[in-house]
Design a protein around this motif. Sequence first.
Motif, mmCIF file in Angstrom:
data_model
loop_
_atom_site.group_PDB
_atom_site.id
_atom_site.type_symbol
_atom_site.label_atom_id
_atom_site.label_comp_id
_atom_site.label_asym_id
_atom_site.label_seq_id
_atom_site.Cartn_x
_atom_site.Cartn_y
_atom_site.Cartn_z
ATOM 1 N N VAL A 83 0.838 -1.197 0.000
ATOM 2 C CA VAL A 83 0.000 0.000 0.000
ATOM 3 C C VAL A 83 0.873 1.249 0.000
ATOM 4 O O VAL A 83 2.044 1.213 0.374
ATOM 5 C CB VAL A 83 -0.933 0.035 1.235
ATOM 6 C CG1 VAL A 83 -1.951 -1.073 1.176
ATOM 7 C CG2 VAL A 83 -0.122 -0.038 2.524
ATOM 8 N N SER A 84 0.279 2.346 -0.435
ATOM 9 C CA SER A 84 0.923 3.654 -0.338
ATOM 10 C C SER A 84 0.337 4.385 0.861
ATOM 11 O O SER A 84 -0.881 4.568 0.954
ATOM 12 C CB SER A 84 0.695 4.475 -1.616
ATOM 13 O OG SER A 84 1.398 3.909 -2.702
ATOM 14 N N ILE A 85 1.181 4.796 1.769
ATOM 15 C CA ILE A 85 0.756 5.480 2.992
ATOM 16 C C ILE A 85 1.307 6.899 2.989
ATOM 17 O O ILE A 85 2.485 7.125 2.669
ATOM 18 C CB ILE A 85 1.247 4.719 4.247
ATOM 19 C CG1 ILE A 85 0.660 3.314 4.269
ATOM 20 C CG2 ILE A 85 0.883 5.465 5.521
ATOM 21 C CD1 ILE A 85 1.164 2.452 5.406
ATOM 22 N N PHE A 86 0.442 7.835 3.339
ATOM 23 C CA PHE A 86 0.860 9.239 3.323
ATOM 24 C C PHE A 86 1.731 9.538 4.540
ATOM 25 O O PHE A 86 1.346 9.290 5.682
ATOM 26 C CB PHE A 86 -0.357 10.161 3.314
ATOM 27 C CG PHE A 86 -0.003 11.622 3.134
ATOM 28 C CD1 PHE A 86 0.392 12.094 1.901
ATOM 29 C CD2 PHE A 86 -0.058 12.508 4.209
ATOM 30 C CE1 PHE A 86 0.716 13.417 1.718
ATOM 31 C CE2 PHE A 86 0.264 13.836 4.044
ATOM 32 C CZ PHE A 86 0.648 14.294 2.787
ATOM 33 N N ASP A 87 2.935 10.069 4.271
ATOM 34 C CA ASP A 87 3.867 10.456 5.323
ATOM 35 C C ASP A 87 3.721 11.963 5.556
ATOM 36 O O ASP A 87 4.101 12.771 4.697
ATOM 37 C CB ASP A 87 5.297 10.114 4.899
ATOM 38 C CG ASP A 87 6.292 10.293 6.026
ATOM 39 O OD1 ASP A 87 6.121 11.235 6.831
ATOM 40 O OD2 ASP A 87 7.251 9.489 6.112
ATOM 41 N N ARG A 88 3.177 12.310 6.710
ATOM 42 C CA ARG A 88 2.923 13.732 6.993
ATOM 43 C C ARG A 88 4.211 14.531 7.085
ATOM 44 O O ARG A 88 4.264 15.705 6.690
ATOM 45 C CB ARG A 88 2.120 13.868 8.297
ATOM 46 C CG ARG A 88 0.689 13.340 8.205
ATOM 47 C CD ARG A 88 -0.063 13.546 9.506
ATOM 48 N NE ARG A 88 -1.429 13.043 9.418
ATOM 49 C CZ ARG A 88 -2.446 13.741 8.935
ATOM 50 N NH1 ARG A 88 -2.243 14.982 8.489
ATOM 51 N NH2 ARG A 88 -3.657 13.218 8.881
ATOM 52 N N GLN A 89 5.250 13.939 7.620
ATOM 53 C CA GLN A 89 6.502 14.664 7.764
ATOM 54 C C GLN A 89 7.134 14.983 6.415
ATOM 55 O O GLN A 89 7.646 16.086 6.193
ATOM 56 C CB GLN A 89 7.481 13.851 8.616
ATOM 57 C CG GLN A 89 7.046 13.706 10.081
ATOM 58 C CD GLN A 89 8.065 12.947 10.895
ATOM 59 O OE1 GLN A 89 8.901 12.229 10.341
ATOM 60 N NE2 GLN A 89 8.006 13.101 12.218
ATOM 61 N N LYS A 90 7.095 14.023 5.506
ATOM 62 C CA LYS A 90 7.665 14.232 4.173
ATOM 63 C C LYS A 90 6.657 14.842 3.206
ATOM 64 O O LYS A 90 7.021 15.239 2.093
ATOM 65 C CB LYS A 90 8.178 12.903 3.611
ATOM 66 C CG LYS A 90 9.307 12.290 4.425
ATOM 67 C CD LYS A 90 9.743 10.969 3.805
ATOM 68 C CE LYS A 90 10.858 10.317 4.604
ATOM 69 N NZ LYS A 90 11.276 9.016 4.016
ATOM 70 N N ASN A 91 5.384 14.865 3.625
ATOM 71 C CA ASN A 91 4.307 15.412 2.804
ATOM 72 C C ASN A 91 4.218 14.693 1.443
ATOM 73 O O ASN A 91 4.030 15.321 0.401
ATOM 74 C CB ASN A 91 4.491 16.925 2.582
ATOM 75 C CG ASN A 91 3.203 17.586 2.104
ATOM 76 O OD1 ASN A 91 2.097 17.200 2.504
ATOM 77 N ND2 ASN A 91 3.334 18.580 1.245
ATOM 78 N N GLN A 92 4.343 13.388 1.507
ATOM 79 C CA GLN A 92 4.255 12.575 0.294
ATOM 80 C C GLN A 92 3.866 11.147 0.655
ATOM 81 O O GLN A 92 3.985 10.724 1.803
ATOM 82 C CB GLN A 92 5.588 12.571 -0.457
ATOM 83 C CG GLN A 92 6.722 11.919 0.313
ATOM 84 C CD GLN A 92 8.036 11.969 -0.446
ATOM 85 O OE1 GLN A 92 8.198 12.777 -1.351
ATOM 86 N NE2 GLN A 92 8.977 11.112 -0.093
ATOM 87 N N PHE A 93 3.400 10.417 -0.375
ATOM 88 C CA PHE A 93 3.035 9.025 -0.161
ATOM 89 C C PHE A 93 4.292 8.156 -0.186
ATOM 90 O O PHE A 93 5.206 8.369 -0.988
ATOM 91 C CB PHE A 93 2.054 8.550 -1.233
ATOM 92 C CG PHE A 93 0.646 9.027 -1.006
ATOM 93 C CD1 PHE A 93 -0.213 8.330 -0.176
ATOM 94 C CD2 PHE A 93 0.184 10.198 -1.613
ATOM 95 C CE1 PHE A 93 -1.505 8.764 0.046
ATOM 96 C CE2 PHE A 93 -1.112 10.640 -1.396
ATOM 97 C CZ PHE A 93 -1.963 9.930 -0.563
ATOM 98 N N GLU A 94 4.310 7.170 0.681
ATOM 99 C CA GLU A 94 5.439 6.250 0.766
ATOM 100 C C GLU A 94 4.925 4.831 0.578
ATOM 101 O O GLU A 94 3.930 4.428 1.183
ATOM 102 C CB GLU A 94 6.131 6.395 2.125
ATOM 103 C CG GLU A 94 7.388 5.555 2.250
ATOM 104 C CD GLU A 94 8.121 5.840 3.551
ATOM 105 O OE1 GLU A 94 8.623 4.876 4.153
ATOM 106 O OE2 GLU A 94 8.165 7.021 3.971
ATOM 107 N N PHE A 95 5.607 4.092 -0.284
ATOM 108 C CA PHE A 95 5.169 2.729 -0.603
ATOM 109 C C PHE A 95 5.647 1.751 0.458
ATOM 110 O O PHE A 95 6.827 1.709 0.800
ATOM 111 C CB PHE A 95 5.709 2.313 -1.972
ATOM 112 C CG PHE A 95 5.354 0.898 -2.357
ATOM 113 C CD1 PHE A 95 4.032 0.519 -2.559
ATOM 114 C CD2 PHE A 95 6.346 -0.054 -2.531
ATOM 115 C CE1 PHE A 95 3.697 -0.780 -2.913
ATOM 116 C CE2 PHE A 95 6.031 -1.354 -2.888
ATOM 117 C CZ PHE A 95 4.704 -1.718 -3.079
#
Length: 312
Positions: A83-95
Amino acid sequence: MEIEAAKTLIDNAITEMEKVIVGKRTTLQLTVTALLANGHALFEDVPGVGKTTLAKTMATTFAGTYNRVQFTPDLLPSDIIGVSIFDRQKNQFEFKPGPIFATFLLADEINRATPRTQSALLEAMAENRVTLDGATHYLDDSFFVLATQNPTDYEGTYPLPEAQMDRFIMRLSIGYPNFDDELKLLTQRQSEPNLEIQQVVSHDQLIDLKQTVQSVHIDPVLLRYILDLATATRQHPSVRLGISPRGSLALAAASRAFALTNGRDYVIAADIQALIQPVFGHRIILNASNASVRDQILSDIVKSIPVPIRGE
């Protein structure tokens, strides 16, 4: 890699796996053939004959990572791929990769999942990659699926679509061991309850073996023989859907790998005949769905097509 060295390496690997899969050397040889041919293997068998053990043992013997997915009716494609999960710190989706990212994947009871979930494996098995949210993620170079399925007359099963079945280079069966082999297994487990399998083939050696398969020669006369066999399935009155070109290519690829496991750098007609049932058997669709009839049809086809003689 020299043919003699490749044969020794393959024999050592099969012998190591025989420590826990007793009395099934032919099945082990065919499974290794599927691996070396860059294919995947489907096992249709009763529970408890060693399918999970076989997958784990191959992963250890061939220096690969291993994951197991238990297919159930509520399994989702994301449970396999990731799944792709949104990383709030990086402000992007992470696989976040799923269990498919391994060298050896055991897809246990694959036909208990819905067709939508089954199809999640299609791209991975065909192209060694998965696509999620527009991004492509590549799998291990030696990615190998060993799937098991229950007989289709069991409750709670979904027949595998034709496209999914076609992705498996072979359909195999371990079956029950004979009395002496099972007694040997029981005795062995009593004396060595914690038997450990050793790595025999490194990742680089596995890649070399696969490259050596590509150098195995198959005579044009035998390629015509393969096509004659495939064409005969398309013309047989009891067959509704015969062998596709992908099936012909699969038989040619498996024949090269099988020849190498027998210590040869060339294919003979006997290699093709030995593989006709495991490679073609799950690809033809009959007017009637009797498995024994399917096996008989393929046997009759092999008998009806003359074995070619070089120079004809």
